[in-house]
Design a protein around this motif. Structure first.
Motif, short mmCIF file in Angstrom:
data_model
loop_
_atom_site.label_atom_id
_atom_site.label_comp_id
_atom_site.label_asym_id
_atom_site.label_seq_id
_atom_site.Cartn_x
_atom_site.Cartn_y
_atom_site.Cartn_z
N SER A 87 10.40 -5.43 -5.92
CA SER A 87 10.55 -4.04 -5.46
C SER A 87 11.06 -4.01 -4.03
CB SER A 87 9.25 -3.26 -5.62
OG SER A 87 8.21 -3.89 -4.91
N ILE A 91 13.35 -1.08 -2.33
CA ILE A 91 13.07 -0.38 -1.07
C ILE A 91 14.36 -0.40 -0.24
CG2 ILE A 91 11.75 -0.45 1.10
CD1 ILE A 91 9.52 -1.95 -0.52
N PHE A 112 2.81 -1.29 4.67
CA PHE A 112 3.64 -2.46 4.40
C PHE A 112 4.75 -2.54 5.47
CE2 PHE A 112 6.79 -4.37 1.16
CZ PHE A 112 6.32 -5.65 1.39
N TYR A 115 9.03 -1.65 5.38
CA TYR A 115 9.73 -0.35 5.47
C TYR A 115 10.32 -0.16 6.86
CZ TYR A 115 6.23 0.65 1.76
OH TYR A 115 5.40 0.62 0.68
N CYS A 157 2.87 4.52 0.53
CA CYS A 157 2.47 3.42 -0.32
C CYS A 157 1.06 3.76 -0.82
CB CYS A 157 2.46 2.16 0.54
SG CYS A 157 1.95 0.70 -0.35
N ASN A 161 -0.93 -0.72 1.13
CA ASN A 161 -1.10 -2.07 1.66
C ASN A 161 -0.94 -1.99 3.17
OD1 ASN A 161 -1.05 -4.79 2.22
ND2 ASN A 161 0.97 -5.15 1.34
N ASP A 186 5.46 4.17 -3.19
CA ASP A 186 5.44 2.75 -3.55
C ASP A 186 4.15 2.48 -4.31
OD1 ASP A 186 5.30 -0.01 -3.71
OD2 ASP A 186 6.08 -0.35 -1.69
N ALA A 188 3.19 -0.32 -5.85
CA ALA A 188 3.09 -1.76 -6.12
C ALA A 188 1.72 -2.10 -6.75
CB ALA A 188 3.29 -2.55 -4.83
N TYR A 189 0.70 -1.32 -6.40
CA TYR A 189 -0.66 -1.63 -6.89
C TYR A 189 -1.16 -0.61 -7.90
CZ TYR A 189 -0.18 -4.74 -2.98
OH TYR A 189 0.31 -5.72 -2.14
N THR A 212 6.27 -2.88 -9.31
CA THR A 212 6.59 -4.31 -9.25
C THR A 212 5.89 -5.10 -10.36
OG1 THR A 212 6.51 -6.28 -7.84
CG2 THR A 212 4.68 -4.74 -7.61
N SER A 214 4.98 -8.12 -9.46
CA SER A 214 4.41 -9.18 -8.62
C SER A 214 2.90 -9.15 -8.51
CB SER A 214 4.98 -9.09 -7.21
OG SER A 214 6.37 -9.23 -7.22
N LYS A 215 2.27 -8.05 -8.87
CA LYS A 215 0.83 -7.93 -8.64
C LYS A 215 0.11 -7.99 -10.00
CE LYS A 215 2.23 -7.35 -4.44
NZ LYS A 215 2.15 -8.41 -3.46
N ARG A 223 10.21 -12.42 -9.33
CA ARG A 223 10.85 -11.36 -8.55
C ARG A 223 11.43 -10.24 -9.42
NH1 ARG A 223 8.93 -10.70 -5.53
NH2 ARG A 223 10.31 -9.99 -3.92
N VAL A 224 10.57 -9.39 -9.92
CA VAL A 224 11.05 -8.23 -10.69
C VAL A 224 10.36 -6.98 -10.16
CG1 VAL A 224 11.30 -7.18 -12.97
CG2 VAL A 224 11.28 -9.67 -12.76
N1 PMP Z 1 5.40 -2.89 -1.78
C1 PMP Z 1 4.18 -3.23 -1.35
C2 PMP Z 1 3.25 -2.16 -0.91
C3 PMP Z 1 3.78 -4.56 -1.31
O1 PMP Z 1 2.56 -4.87 -0.86
C4 PMP Z 1 4.68 -5.55 -1.73
C5 PMP Z 1 4.34 -7.01 -1.72
N2 PMP Z 1 3.40 -7.43 -0.86
C6 PMP Z 1 5.93 -5.14 -2.16
C7 PMP Z 1 6.26 -3.81 -2.18
C8 PMP Z 1 6.97 -6.11 -2.56
O2 PMP Z 1 6.79 -6.57 -3.80
P1 PMP Z 1 7.88 -7.37 -4.61
O3 PMP Z 1 7.28 -8.69 -4.85
O4 PMP Z 1 8.05 -6.56 -5.86
O5 PMP Z 1 9.15 -7.41 -3.83
#
Ligand code: PMP
Length: 363
Positions: A87, A91, A112, A115, A157, A161, A186, A188-189, A212, A214-215, A223-224
């Protein structure tokens, strides 16, 4: 000869270098990843599909199968979905498409770090909007920043984070109604909250949602990421995306993760949520440590002692947490990802031993 560094934009020269030391640890709770590796049967299936796919040809220009699967998964339409190399890349796509010289972007802080550095790189102006004293989003301050600074893009976000703060639906609706510009959420979580902004896309044409793999999805190494927006907006953003940004392997793995989500991943997410609650309660019981409420797969922990010292004491036991004390407002804080219960026990043992040593308690 011209110094090549003189060609680097002053805004880029002024940036700090975002990097993480390559540290391995027995208990790695510094990057909010899913602690459970996907099973070999899952990987074998990805390898099989990859073996049958052409390697010498570009992947599809539009990865239609994945976009359709993501649309079904998220509850949106395929022509309103973009995929990215994490993600992070999306961004960057959103900001490249919207931010030029002097454009103001409102960012709740702390958040995060990427940004702000991307906005700065693009010549934009970061309008910092502090969270309130309990580290909750401050709606009034956000709207005031829009009025005062002319901020047109807002990135929220949620869960945030590194704080875990969460924007609930009524608050997000109020913000969307009042915000004259783009609102990027965002998520992500998101899988750890059970609530998403995606249904609001039908109502608000200026909303963009980022997600994402990733979590919760356990595929940080591949990496998606994906973006959801109204099709008209997605089409404009897509002009900025690099062609073939998602490689075939990651596309295949992401498709399979969606196919197997209910069976493989949803139970892991449920376990991580239970584990988060267990860890939070246990940390709250330790003298000198206080976790903030979190809807994510990590806890922000306020410490009565310098976070660097706690971090070092944990590291000496093979527990790698994240020292976030350099973030604004977080001078007393560490962040710990929620891992397996066994990892959680080691985090707790480390914190308990530190607390006991400093407070003169037993253990
Ligand atoms: N957004 C937030 C809030 C994150 O914490 C993270 C990763 N730490 C990302 C985006 C990036 O995630 P990605 O691995 O999808 O690039």
């Amino acid at each position: 000869m011209t110094d090549p560094l003189a060609l680097i934009k002053p805004a880029v020269r002024a940036l700090g270098h975002y990097t993480l030391p390559p540290r391995q640890a027995r208990v790695k709770v510094d990057q909010n990843e899913n602690p459970w590796e996907l099973p070999d049967a899952f990987k074998d299936e990805v390898f099989l599909r990859m073996r049958q796919a052409p390697w010498g040809r570009y992947p599809e220009f539009v990865p239609r199968g994945l976009l359709e699967a993501l649309a079904r998964f998220a509850g949106w339409r395929p022509d309103g979905v973009l995929v990215g190399n994490g993600s992070n890349e999306l961004i960057s796509v959103v900001l490249q498409a919207t931010v030029g010289e002097g454009v103001a972007v409102a960012l709740p802080q702390p958040t995060f770090t990427l940004y702000a550095s991307m906005v700065t790189t693009l010549g934009g102006r970061v309008v910092t909007v502090p969270l309130d004293a309990e580290l909750r989003f401050d709606e009034g301050a956000l709207l005031a920043a829009q009025a005062r600074e002319g901020a047109r893009v807002l990135i929220v976000c949620s869960p945030n984070n590194p704080t875990g703060s969460h924007l609930d639906e009524p608050a997000l609706r109020r913000l969307l109604r009042a915000w004259q510009g783009l609102v990027v959420v965002d998520e992500a979580y998101q899988e750890f909250t059970g609530w998403s902004a995606v249904p609001l896309l039908a109502e608000f044409p200026h909303l963009v949602v980022l997600r994402t793999f990733s979590k919760a999805m356990g595929l940080a190494g591949l990496r998606v990421g994906y973006l959801l927006a109204r099709p008209e907006l997605a089409t404009e953003l897509d002009k900025v995306r690099l062609p073939y940004n998602l490689n075939r392997f990651s596309t295949i793995a992401a498709e399979l993760a969606l196919e197997r989500y209910d069976e493989l991943l949803a139970p892991l997410v449920a376990r991580l949520i239970d584990e988060r609650e267990r860890l939070a309660a246990a940390i709250a019981a330790l003298p000198g440590f206080l976790p903030y409420p979190s809807r994510a797969n990590f806890l922000l922990v306020r410490s009565a002692w310098p976070p660097g010292e706690v971090h070092a004491a944990l590291a000496a036991r093979g527990v790698l947490a994240r020292d976030v004390s350099r973030y604004p407002m977080l001078a007393e804080c560490l962040r710990v990802s929620v891992g397996t219960p066994e990892e959680g026990d080691l985090v707790l043992e480390g914190l308990a031993a530190f607390s006991a040593a400093r407070t003169g308690g037993g253990a």
